[in-house]
Design an enzyme around this catalytic site. Structure first.
Site, PDB file in Angstrom:
ATOM      1  N   GLU B  50      -2.348  -5.891  11.599  1.00 39.12           N
ATOM      2  CA  GLU B  50      -3.648  -5.298  11.276  1.00 39.12           C
ATOM      3  C   GLU B  50      -4.720  -6.353  11.028  1.00 39.12           C
ATOM      4  OE1 GLU B  50      -0.805  -4.357   9.859  1.00 39.12           O
ATOM      5  OE2 GLU B  50      -0.611  -2.168   9.972  1.00 39.12           O
ATOM      6  N   GLN B 113       3.376   4.286   0.390  1.00 38.72           N
ATOM      7  CA  GLN B 113       2.300   3.595   1.112  1.00 38.72           C
ATOM      8  C   GLN B 113       0.911   3.962   0.582  1.00 38.72           C
ATOM      9  OE1 GLN B 113       3.100   3.924   5.400  1.00 38.72           O
ATOM     10  NE2 GLN B 113       4.309   2.048   5.240  1.00 38.72           N
ATOM     11  N   LYS B 162      -4.924  11.796   4.617  1.00 39.65           N
ATOM     12  CA  LYS B 162      -4.233  12.505   5.704  1.00 39.65           C
ATOM     13  C   LYS B 162      -4.628  13.987   5.763  1.00 39.65           C
ATOM     14  CE  LYS B 162       0.493  13.366   7.282  1.00 39.65           C
ATOM     15  NZ  LYS B 162       0.601  12.739   8.598  1.00 39.65           N
TER      16      LYS B 162
END
Lengths: 163, 566
Positions: B50, B113, B162
């Site tokens: 990333e 996470q 999400k």
């Protein structure tokens, strides 16, 4: 030099950490900070008391203005604003000191807001220097607990900052 | 039309003119990836880390002037973006970085996470947003792009939970942005600009000192016109290289710690300093107390906080650099007589500078037995296209590139100036090549920095990005070694890389071409072969191991206290 700065900010989560982080990240001082929503509920107003020379103060106001969530920064000079602070003071009050505490409270136009056989709790408001003065007199009598709000400030005169 | 948050995000990106994004999938962005699967208007490039994804977006932004976009999942994906974001922040590069986040109901629960990426990146982003409601998403994306590219540009982070990606709402992209706390000053105050021109025209020893702001504002043309109209010499910071052609006799090249003798002498002795889009970084000023002590300083910058932060300023102008330069040019047009007198008055100053140039030109000792890094840089310039894009890592090779390449065009040097991020070069080149598939893109790296993101060789090969990589290999962390040699009695603590890496095999393992040159007479042929080989090519040059970057102003010394030979 001591400075009082009013900062109008978006009333959103995370704004306080942006302002506080700016001060800590750049090594600026915060003597006190108080914050609450204004008449316009989408805007909060912070009053920050800080210290530094002219160059540092200029950086502080510029850096605050640079934050996207900051709407307005007002740097009050000494004469242009009225400053007030509120303190809640719990002090020992037994035997002969009970009367002395009352006398001090009276002189400073403070209020007793809670009483026990061994203590008084006092509410005092005024310019920060006045709070300092009453504390100095109460300290030898046995200060048990102290809470200060930090200064809030408003400009003198007819002009008002909306929000 | 009703859409889910993931689709809305992509539609917004498309409407912002985004054609390429650099992203890495994961649990909290899987819905975005599912939409990307059938979304034809955005090209997605998968880096191998990333951090490299953000550097690639940054390289894309620097090369094109557009906003770069990177995407990462929550938690480790998000934390891996931090160095990339900080790199862009220090150099004022417009980015929008989108991170996935755990569902809003789980935020704060130490979910799998989960990380407070808004909190972590707060000091290194221009602004950041946590999207809590899908109905706010389109407005937030619009604002993010607006904030990233206007005023002093910078990275903006959007943290997208999400469940917001899954939730649906009517999609409508706002036409305009209205942020009451954000109104960047564009136009310089005309009175101040006029005063600046008057001040400039009374100077006897003027210098223009240019930073990356001129490139960010696309104002290289105006700057060049101003310098040439007035015959005023120009020195640039690392970030400003390319804004003024170094082939012009008025160019003084780089200034500061590894700047030219004549640029630093001119800065020390000038009586007027016109600073444009620069921020008086400590690597540029040297010791502040002795910096340009005789000079009146005019400082033009879009960011008011840059002004008077490090040095005193006699005349500040807040505004877009391009706009201010245009205004200055107009005032100069109106003062033809004064300009003529001015040009005469500064003749002795230009002669003095020519004297400095003759006395200590930028130079190095050539060798017939061992490759000098400066020679490689000069050959690269000679053999590459005029519009080739150069990305560098950080360290000695970066300074040699800045000194010896001779940049003539804006947006042809991509380098991490402020943060000084090793590992930046290769992924930045990758981003630039993705933006300009047909231009020559060269990554100049040291052997140290290259190893910090070498996994991106895979991305280059997979995406057919024909970046030419030039490794100046001295088997040292050269810049730190140089400091150890000069200031720490040659105690080379942990700067020798010891393990000799077979870079040819490494390139071949990824499916790229590897070339090596060990002698000076192999340099030209190696570069030509690399340029004539399709696809990514890695060139390794075994260079003089203890070559130093000179001149050098030791940290904390005055600009005129340069070490010229050591």
């Amino acid at each position: 030099m001591k400075h009082t700065i009013a900062v109008l900010v978006e009333n959103e989560f995370g704004v306080l950490s942006r302002v506080a982080g700016l001060f800590s990240g750049r090594g600026f001082n915060i003597d006190s900070l108080s914050v609450a929503p204004t008449n316009d509920e989408t805007i909060s107003r912070m009053t920050i008391v800080t210290r530094g020379d002219e160059q540092i103060l200029e950086q502080i106001t510029k850096q605050l203005n640079k934050l996207i969530d900051v709407i307005k920064v007002i740097d009050f000079t000494d004469e242009s604003a009225i400053e007030r602070e509120l303190a809640l003071i719990k002090v020992s009050a037994e035997d002969e000191s009970r009367a002395e505490v009352l006398r001090i409270v009276d002189i400073f136009r403070a209020k007793i807001i809670d009483v026990t056989a061994k203590s008084y709790t006092i509410e005092a408001t005024g310019a920060p220097a006045k709070i300092d003065a009453i504390l100095e007199l109460l300290r030898p009598l046995g200060l048990k607990e102290l809470v200060r709000t930090g200064s809030i400030a408003i400009g003198r005169g007819a002009k008002g900052w909306k929000g | 039309m009703k859409m889910n948050g993931a689709k809305i995000l992509l539609e917004c990106l498309k409407l912002e003119g985004v054609d390429t994004i650099f992203g890495y999938p994961g649990g909290t962005v899987i819905n975005i990836y599912d939409e990307l699967f059938s979304f034809k208007d955005i090209h997605h490039i998968l880096p191998r880390h990333e951090q490299a994804g953000v550097h690639a977006a940054d390289g894309y932004a620097r090369a094109t002037g557009k906003v770069g976009v990177a995407l990462a999942t929550s938690g480790p994906g998000a934390t891996n973006t931090v160095t990339g974001i900080a790199t862009a922040y220090m150099d004022s590069i417009p980015l929008v970085v989108i991170t996935g986040q755990v569902p809003t109901a789980l935020i704060g629960n130490d979910a799998f996470q989960e990380v407070d990426i808004i909190g972590i990146t707060r000091p290194c982003t221009k602004h950041s947003f946590l999207v809590k409601d899908v109905r706010d998403l389109a407005t937030i994306v619009k604002e993010a792009f607006y904030i990233a590219r206007t005023g002093r540009p910078g990275p903006v982070l959007i943290d997208l939970p999400k469940n917001v990606q899954v939730a649906t709402t009517e999609f409508k992209y706002p036409d305009s942005v209205e942020i009451r706390g954000y109104k960047p000053t564009i136009e310089g105050h005309p009175k101040q600009v006029e005063k600046a021109v008057e001040m400039l025209l009374t100077a006897k020893k003027p210098v223009i000192y240019v930073g990356g702001g001129v490139i960010l504002a696309n104002a290289a043309e105006e700057l060049t016109a101003l310098a040439r109209k007035l015959n005023v010499p120009v020195t640039t910071t690392l970030m400003g290289l390319g804004s003024f052609p170094e082939t012009d006799p008025l160019s003084l090249g780089l200034l500061g710690m590894h700047g030219t003798y004549y640029a630093n002498m001119a800065m020390t002795d000038c009586d007027l300093l016109l600073a444009i889009g620069a921020r008086f970084d400590d690597r540029v000023t040297g010791k502040i107390a002795t910096f340009a002590t005789h000079a009146k300083i005019i400082h033009v910058d879009v960011d008011p906080t840059s002004i008077k932060k490090n040095v005193r300023v006699d005349l500040p102008i807040v505004g877009d650099v391009k706009d201010v330069l245009k205004q200055q040019l107009k005032f100069i047009e109106e003062r033809a007589d004064k300009v003529r007198e001015f040009k005469q008055a500064i003749e002795p100053w230009l002669k003095e500078i020519d004297g400095w140039k003759a006395k200590h030109p930028l130079t190095y000792k050539q060798s017939t037995s061992v490759i000098k890094p400066q020679y490689v840089i000069q050959k690269l310039r000679e053999l590459s296209d005029e519009d080739a894009i150069i990305a560098t890592d950080v360290g000695q090779h970066q300074m040699w590139t800045a000194q010896f390449f001779g940049f003539t065009r804006p947006r042809t040097l991509l380098s991490s100036g402020g943060l000084g991020t090793m590992g930046y070069g290769l992924p930045a080149a990758m981003g630039a090549q993705a933006a300009f598939p047909d231009r020559q893109v060269i990554a100049i790296c040291g052997d140290g920095g290259f190893q910090m993101n070498l996994q991106e060789l895979a991305t280059l090969v997979q995406n057919r990005l024909p970046v030419k990589i030039c490794i100046l290999n001295n088997n040292f962390l050269g810049m730190v070694r140089q400091w150890q040699e000069l200031f720490f009695d040659k105690r080379y603590s942990s700067t020798c890389m010891e393990l000799p890496i077979d870079f040819i095999k490494l390139a071949e393992a990824f499916g790229a071409t590897g070339l090596q040159a060990t002698k000076p007479d192999e340099v030209e042929a190696t570069i030509k072969r690399a340029f004539n080989t399709p696809g990514p090519v890695l060139m390794e040059f075994k260079i003089a191991r203890e070559e130093k970057v000179l001149p050098m102003v030791p940290a904390g010394a005055s600009l005129n206290e340069m070490v010229l030979n050591a």
